[in-house]
Scaffold this motif. Sequence first.
Motif, PDB file in Angstrom:
ATOM      1  N   ARG A 210       0.827  -1.204   0.000  1.00  0.00           N
ATOM      2  CA  ARG A 210       0.000   0.000   0.000  1.00  0.00           C
ATOM      3  C   ARG A 210       0.866   1.261   0.000  1.00  0.00           C
ATOM      4  O   ARG A 210       0.473   2.291  -0.562  1.00  0.00           O
ATOM      5  CB  ARG A 210      -0.944   0.018   1.218  1.00  0.00           C
ATOM      6  N   GLU A 211       2.043   1.179   0.630  1.00  0.00           N
ATOM      7  CA  GLU A 211       2.946   2.335   0.605  1.00  0.00           C
ATOM      8  C   GLU A 211       3.441   2.617  -0.807  1.00  0.00           C
ATOM      9  O   GLU A 211       3.688   3.771  -1.171  1.00  0.00           O
ATOM     10  CB  GLU A 211       4.135   2.077   1.532  1.00  0.00           C
ATOM     11  N   VAL A 212       3.568   1.568  -1.612  1.00  0.00           N
ATOM     12  CA  VAL A 212       4.079   1.740  -2.981  1.00  0.00           C
ATOM     13  C   VAL A 212       2.942   2.038  -3.956  1.00  0.00           C
ATOM     14  O   VAL A 212       3.039   2.938  -4.801  1.00  0.00           O
ATOM     15  CB  VAL A 212       4.849   0.477  -3.432  1.00  0.00           C
ATOM     16  N   TYR A 213       1.828   1.294  -3.851  1.00  0.00           N
ATOM     17  CA  TYR A 213       0.766   1.372  -4.862  1.00  0.00           C
ATOM     18  C   TYR A 213      -0.455   2.175  -4.431  1.00  0.00           C
ATOM     19  O   TYR A 213      -1.395   2.344  -5.215  1.00  0.00           O
ATOM     20  CB  TYR A 213       0.315  -0.047  -5.243  1.00  0.00           C
ATOM     21  N   GLY A 214      -0.491   2.670  -3.212  1.00  0.00           N
ATOM     22  CA  GLY A 214      -1.635   3.450  -2.768  1.00  0.00           C
ATOM     23  C   GLY A 214      -2.906   2.619  -2.760  1.00  0.00           C
ATOM     24  O   GLY A 214      -2.970   1.562  -2.124  1.00  0.00           O
ATOM     25  N   ASP A 215      -3.941   3.089  -3.475  1.00  0.00           N
ATOM     26  CA  ASP A 215      -5.197   2.333  -3.512  1.00  0.00           C
ATOM     27  C   ASP A 215      -5.163   1.193  -4.518  1.00  0.00           C
ATOM     28  O   ASP A 215      -6.158   0.492  -4.705  1.00  0.00           O
ATOM     29  CB  ASP A 215      -6.376   3.263  -3.807  1.00  0.00           C
ATOM     30  N   GLY A 216      -4.016   1.037  -5.200  1.00  0.00           N
ATOM     31  CA  GLY A 216      -3.863  -0.090  -6.118  1.00  0.00           C
ATOM     32  C   GLY A 216      -4.753  -0.027  -7.331  1.00  0.00           C
ATOM     33  O   GLY A 216      -5.082  -1.065  -7.913  1.00  0.00           O
ATOM     34  N   GLY A 217      -5.144   1.182  -7.745  1.00  0.00           N
ATOM     35  CA  GLY A 217      -6.020   1.309  -8.893  1.00  0.00           C
ATOM     36  C   GLY A 217      -7.481   1.039  -8.582  1.00  0.00           C
ATOM     37  O   GLY A 217      -8.280   0.813  -9.486  1.00  0.00           O
ATOM     38  N   ARG A 218      -7.831   1.078  -7.291  1.00  0.00           N
ATOM     39  CA  ARG A 218      -9.229   0.867  -6.874  1.00  0.00           C
ATOM     40  C   ARG A 218      -9.688   2.080  -6.076  1.00  0.00           C
ATOM     41  O   ARG A 218      -9.762   2.038  -4.835  1.00  0.00           O
ATOM     42  CB  ARG A 218      -9.346  -0.400  -6.026  1.00  0.00           C
TER      43      ARG A 218
END
Length: 790
Positions: A181-189
């Motif tokens: 989550r630190e790298v991708y944030g919401d992960g495209g969602r």
Amino acid sequence: MTGAPLLLGVRHHGPGSARAVGAALEAARPRAVLIEGPPEGDALLPLAADEQMRPPVALLAHAVDDPGRAAFWPLAEFSPEWVAIRWALAHGVPVRFIDLPAAHSLAMTEEDERRGPAERAGEAGSPPVPVDPIGVLAETAGYDDPERWWEDVVEHRAHDGRPGDPLAAFAALGEAMTALREVYGDGGRPRDAVREAYMRIQLRTARKEFGDDFAVVCGAWHVPALEARTTLGADRALLKGLPKAKAELTWVPWTHHRLARHSGYGAGIDSPGWYAHLFASPDRPVERWMTKVAGLLRDEDRFVSSAHVIEAVRLAATLAAMRGRPLAGLSETTDAVRAVMCEGSDVPLALVRDRLIVGGTLGEVPDTAPAVPLQRDLTRLQRTLRLKPEPSERDMELDLRKDTDAARSRLLHRLRILGVGWGETTEGRGSTGTFRESWRLRWEPELYVRVAEAGVWGTTVLSAATARAEADAVAATALAEVTALAERCLLAELPEALPVVMRVLADRAALDTDVGHLADALPSLARTLRYGDVRSTDTAALGEVAAGLAERICVGLPPACTGLDDDGAAALRRQVDGVHTAIGLLAGAVPANADGLRERWRAVLRKLAARDTVAGVIRGRAARLLLDDGHLEQDDAARLMGLALSPGTPPADAAAWIEGFVGGAAGGGMLLVHDERLLALVDSWLSGVSPDAFTDVLPLLRRTFSAYESGVRRTLGELVRRGPAAGGAAAGAGTVPGGGATAPGFGPVLDGPRADAVLPVLRLLLGLDADGDGAAEGHDHTEQPLGATG
């Protein structure tokens, strides 16, 4: 239990996660259990303890004002959420859903669809591709297959004999998700931020009631967001202004096949049957799996011995060791089954995949589960008629003379009118009679949504189908739509809807002057009259309308067949075929007008066959229909062909005539095989076509002759190669009245005694009695001459 709430991050539908959740709850003994899911389903949770509830099942949420807008939250026996629900109910612990309410999620989905992808992309650029967290972790660990990585680090832990802390796996998975989550944030969602804000609010509410002594079961991806420190005001701000729709929820049966779909939880698995096996196996999962596979293959009459099972287990273990895996997984067991039990063939392996790896399990829900009245009536009818919904496809033959089969037929036809496609009619294997119906049935979970949608038409299947048929008749714009609806009403036995449909049909038929529309409508009416005899339905009014349509077609068809392009001619040729068949049926259903109707139609066919302004494909077809019915002599047919293939006729028109006369699979090839004069005419014409014109007519000729069976094409080729005069008067060759030899093996005229000798065999094959004065079971009670065609 002390400290912060217990956050159990799981993989939805993961047997390892499910087993770990059970162990963690037993160890922690929380005072409450919170689960990712729609809160409107809280009232349905006690049903999970009912003895009739058997997973896989799903929570079905649908919008009250639009039942077709629905979402599912599937749960299998090996789903962590299901294990948590059952544990809480068994221990008398409060259990609740804490995800975003279905009222919001359904409305948000509707809003997104209404705005469209282009508008959404314009607001926020190209929509991001969602990150697969399991895939990222597997790639980081050096795996090229996320499923294999998950099996190695999670699923196999319960079978490797190593004791451990039941909470350790959740802590490690939570740390991994935090890093992602630190790298991708919401992960495209982006919608996850709204869901997680709502879940944090529910955690605050639970903390006021239970302190920190509760457990949360949710997707591992959400754990870092639920641990994050935020203010209540900030979370409420994210939820402000959300669209809302009134939603209803219930439990519905689900299938292993549908567990692969990304719906509800947004998670799908490729091998639910394998995962169910892992969850249910207390030890030696590979040995137990190979035994299941052997049993399946033995049931299919394949030779599989105990030695095969032992060798397959050894090979799977060897493959796992060579690939560096702690235990054999699905890929190793599949490879071993293919090599040892299937002898390297993928054909029996496909059966193993369908029956075991995926599985055909259909869940069950209690009778006390909420349902729309229409669903309750359908369930009652299914039980009364012993017509159980099944996830696997199966064929069913119905004899309409039996009360139960007739009732089954009515139910299936009524459901089709309502848009509930449980079954489709198929070509019968045993009979072509109208007392038989063949169906192919398959129940899909989505049909529960279709039933909910159809609930707006009525509370019973009969009343809903009647109301839907009446509404469809009024809304229909084409005459063919109304006639098809009349046929469906008769098949479904909707006596109250039929008068409305007939009134609309009469109005549409009186106003429609397009011969093509009339020709499209007549076949359905003719079939309807035929079914009326079988189902003892009064179709007198329908017969009058059909006879009127037939008369108008006879008047208007010849002028409509002139000035057509190729596509229009081809379409009208198909309509001529349909009208010809329909008039044959009408003659039997309306005996008062039978002779006059037949004669008027024959006069139409004669006009079409003789008129030069009519498209060639229609002229050829008209000549062929007359010939088949015995109203055109062979000499006249040869004369018409000679005219159509004369040097003055453009090659394309001549090719079209040939297609109409002998095209398709309805005996055209055999006509050329048995009539040497017609074959010689075609051969002579084709030999005289110029090279440039031949290129233009070749596609049409290829289409004409490619429909013949291979044996017919081969025979025609041999006859053309031999030539019509080959062999002269050699033995075995006959002569035609005008001189010239027929092909060897064929006489100049029909040999009556030899043809009669075939009749007993034909009667036996057709199921006719020895005297030919009746019909066997499944056939009409009217007999046609055995030589009749068309």
